[in-house]
Scaffold this motif. Structure first.
Motif, PDB file in Angstrom:
ATOM      1  N   GLU A   1      -1.639   5.718   3.626  1.00 12.18           N
ATOM      2  CA  GLU A   1      -2.965   5.649   3.013  1.00 12.18           C
ATOM      3  C   GLU A   1      -3.843   4.553   3.613  1.00 12.18           C
ATOM      4  OE1 GLU A   1      -3.642   6.546  -1.276  1.00 12.18           O
ATOM      5  OE2 GLU A   1      -4.137   4.408  -1.387  1.00 12.18           O
ATOM      6  N   VAL A   2      -3.290   3.379   3.855  1.00 11.87           N
ATOM      7  CA  VAL A   2      -4.061   2.234   4.346  1.00 11.87           C
ATOM      8  C   VAL A   2      -3.479   1.750   5.666  1.00 11.87           C
ATOM      9  CG1 VAL A   2      -4.813  -0.117   3.875  1.00 11.87           C
ATOM     10  CG2 VAL A   2      -4.652   1.528   2.003  1.00 11.87           C
TER      11      VAL A   2
ATOM     12  N   TYR B   1      -9.152   5.961  -1.227  1.00 15.87           N
ATOM     13  CA  TYR B   1      -7.815   5.635  -1.697  1.00 15.87           C
ATOM     14  C   TYR B   1      -7.470   6.372  -2.989  1.00 15.87           C
ATOM     15  CZ  TYR B   1      -8.876   1.857   1.563  1.00 15.87           C
ATOM     16  OH  TYR B   1      -9.251   1.146   2.665  1.00 15.87           O
TER      17      TYR B   1
ATOM     18  N   ILE C   1     -10.617  -3.614   2.471  1.00 17.15           N
ATOM     19  CA  ILE C   1     -10.382  -2.967   1.182  1.00 17.15           C
ATOM     20  C   ILE C   1     -11.135  -3.721   0.092  1.00 17.15           C
ATOM     21  CG2 ILE C   1      -8.154  -2.027   1.844  1.00 17.15           C
ATOM     22  CD1 ILE C   1      -6.817  -4.361   0.449  1.00 17.15           C
TER      23      ILE C   1
ATOM     24  N   PHE D   1       0.837  -1.196   0.000  1.00 15.80           N
ATOM     25  CA  PHE D   1       0.000   0.000   0.000  1.00 15.80           C
ATOM     26  C   PHE D   1       0.874   1.248   0.000  1.00 15.80           C
ATOM     27  CE2 PHE D   1      -2.290  -3.206   2.612  1.00 15.80           C
ATOM     28  CZ  PHE D   1      -3.322  -3.475   1.737  1.00 15.80           C
TER      29      PHE D   1
ATOM     30  N   SER E   1     -12.691   5.048   4.212  1.00 14.83           N
ATOM     31  CA  SER E   1     -11.372   5.418   3.700  1.00 14.83           C
ATOM     32  C   SER E   1     -11.456   5.618   2.199  1.00 14.83           C
ATOM     33  CB  SER E   1     -10.346   4.324   4.017  1.00 14.83           C
ATOM     34  OG  SER E   1     -10.184   4.141   5.401  1.00 14.83           O
TER      35      SER E   1
END
Length: 626
Positions: free
Chosen positions: A195-196, A469, A484, A191, A467
């Motif tokens: 971000e994750v 991305y 995700i 990732f 979230s």
């Protein structure tokens, strides 16, 4: 989902709540009977509730129970302690204040405390690129050129998932230096940094290595000098083999872990052979319940014994990552905020030998620590129900509004902590969550989701975050990790299913062909040699995956040598299957073959194409850099 597991665990705990045996209960001699816990009940009422967890379970199942130790504190006062069960049933060793347990990932909090101490001294910049503190060229498996900050490590947002290779070993002599062990199992970066959220043992241990590099001290020595000794934690070890505290090491050798197979009324010992964690800052700490309580008490102490300035301790719990665009923290520099009737902070941990939990409310200064070697801890009322008894249920009512919108999640999701590169990439399809089946979730604004449900006959709620991305997709933030979206799920799961089917079919074909030849029912045919080798290749490819799955579920996991063998097997299988597919197509085109023969060739070609495609798509060949 974590939520579903918690619901199942609490429901099972209620069934058992009629009576898990509780022994060794002791309240402070001068406790304040009128003290109100965050749950809204007094200490005396708490004592009565715990008293309900008695007799029946222990007498009906087994008079001997796995050990569980618990302590509740208020500031520097211990309100309640409990030592239940036997740390060794075979040798009749009763659990007491001298029993030591594995703290698992609670060990990581010592990394984060160390980082904040060095930040306080101006030796670490939380926003600096971690490569500033690492040897040149230390990181080899980076996918992105983006900066990875120290805070990213604390938030588990460095971009790494779990290492493909084993985190534990059985022989202490196999343990090298922290630097060596980190280099051995560096995982792939899957990732973009920051971000994750993807909980990473390796990333946390890397932060421990940074502590070692910046302080100029061995990590174990640093923790002893700057955490254990200032707090008087004389019964805790933190090194990989626990040799930094021989008393703890000797006590740990007495400890046994137990499970209840298939929920049968008998406890089964899961093994006495010790397992060691080479990247030890992430999970090797072992100690008594008294030491864990003392450690937790430091975080509610206004004298901030672990820091020079009160501001440092305040920053530690000020929040470093938040749900959506809200001010609700989902991580606070490596500590996990959790919503009960009040917001608590802490960390839990789990090893092959048990589980641990540490929670504290910084406002009321009330905290709870629990340790057990019962692998089925979700069925252990002392472990499952005490947090609610102390801190109360979270209903999320203060977040309710008329502007709430029902959330309809579409598509399939996988856990960000799964393997997304290398030989274990197919794992990501084995734990899929169907968004369409999640009901009761609402959007309360600022990209925050609330899921309400009934638990223990009362309303409860869980908080999640949406979230967004960089590739335009959206996920669901749970705290330490995220769900995700899975792209092209249907084609991938079909390919994986066809791969397993091709491998199983190849085994049956080989066995059937052998018997038919032995009975002289079939005779050799053109191209038989390469097609037979292709059947063997499909079977070998399937077998390699099966071996990896079994190894991954073992105490020590996949070794690099096993991974290399599996990867080489897949490379050979790919070449053989691809060649056989091409040869089969050539036979059909160039030769006159009966209709029945064409059907046989077609299925053979299809199986070879499926196996070769699966090996390529799921990177089953890649045993390096993961």
């Amino acid at each position: 989902m974590k939520l579903i597991n918690k619901i199942i665990g609490r429901a099972a705990a209620l069934v058992l709540a009629a009576g898990i045996a509780v022994s060794g209960t002791a309240f402070a001699a001068e406790k304040d009977e009128e003290l109100t816990l965050p749950s809204g009940i007094s200490v005396s009422a708490f004592e009565k509730k715990v008293g309900l967890l008695t007799n029946t379970y222990g007498s009906e199942i087994n008079s001997k129970l796995p050990p569980t130790s618990a302590a509740v504190f208020h500031g520097d006062e211990i309100l309640y302690t409990n030592y239940e069960g036997y740390i060794n049933m075979k040798d009749d060793i009763v659990n007491d204040e001298n029993a030591v347990y594995e703290w698992g990932s609670i060990s990581k909090t010592m990394i984060w405390v160390s980082i904040m101490q060095l930040w306080e001294q101006g030796k670490i910049d939380l926003d600096a690129d971690i490569r500033t503190y690492l040897p040149d060229g230390f990181l080899h498996n980076l996918t992105y050129d983006d900066t990875i900050t120290v805070t990213d490590l604390m938030n588990h947002q460095g971009g790494w998932c779990e290492s493909t290779y084993r985190l534990f070993v059985r022989d202490a002599d196999d343990i090298g230096s922290l630097e060596e062990e980190l280099r051995k199992i560096e995982p792939a970066q899957t990732f973009r940094p920051g971000e994750v959220s993807s909980y990473s043992n390796w990333g946390a241990a890397l932060a421990g290595f940074i502590v070692q590099r910046v302080s100029g001290m061995d990590y174990t020595e640093y923790v002893h000098k700057n955490i254990l000794e200032p707090l008087g934690m004389e019964h805790t070890a933190v090194s990989a083999d626990h040799s930094d505290n021989m008393w703890v090491k000797e006590q740990h050798e007495k400890l046994r872990s137990y499970t209840m197979p298939m929920m049968l009324p008998i406890w089964e010992e899961t093994g006495a052979e010790p397992v060691y964690c080479p990247i030890y800052p992430s999970g090797a700490a072992v100690g008594t319940i008294g030491d864990l309580a003392r450690y937790a008490q430091a975080f509610v102490d206004d004298e901030h014994p672990l820091f020079e300035k009160a501001e440092t301790q305040e920053k530690l719990f000020s929040g470093s990552a938040f749900y959506g665009e809200s001010d609700i923290p989902c991580c606070s520099y490596g500590f996990w905020p959790q919503e009960y009737a009040v917001r608590v902070y802490g960390h839990d941990g789990g090893t092959n030998s048990g589980v641990a939990n540490m929670l504290f409310d910084r406002d009321s200064k009330v905290g709870l620590v629990v340790l057990t070697t019962n692998s089925d801890h979700n069925y252990n009322p002392m472990f499952s129900l005490l947090p609610e008894y102390v801190f109360g249920d979270y209903t999320g009512k203060e977040l309710s509004s008329q502007n709430e919108k029902s959330v309809e999640l579409k598509g399939k999701y996988t856990f960000s902590r799964t393997t997304l590169k290398g030989i274990g990439k197919f794992y990501s399809l084995l734990g899929i969550v169907d968004g369409d089946k999640i009901e009761g979730m609402t959007d309360i604004g600022n990209d925050v989701y609330k899921l309400t449900y009934v638990d223990n006959y009362s309303d409860r709620a869980e908080i999640f975050g949406r979230s967004r991305y960089s590739d335009g997709t959206e996920g669901i933030r749970l705290g330490s990790a995220e769900y995700i979206p899975v792209k092209m799920y249907v084609p991938k799961i079909c390919l994986l299913s066809a791969f397993f089917l091709a491998g199983i079919s190849a085994i049956f074909v080989l066995l059937a062909k052998r018997r038919l030849k032995k009975a002289k029912i079939i005779s050799p045919y053109k191209g038989e040699f390469i097609f037979t080798w292709a059947q063997l290749a499909k079977a070998a490819s399937l077998l390699a995956i099966a071996v990896l799955l079994v190894a991954a579920m073992s105490d020590t996991g996949i070794s690099k040598s096993l991974g290399a063998c599996a990867g080489v097997t897949q490379i050979i299988s790919f070449v053989v299957c691809a060649s056989a597919a091409a040869a089969g197509a050539a036979f059909i085109i160039r030769r006159k073959i009966s209709k029945y023969g064409k059907i046989c060739y077609f299925f053979s070609i299809a199986g070879n194409i499926v196996t070769a495609s699966a090996i390529a798509v799921f990177e089953m060949y890649r045993f390096w850099g993961c």
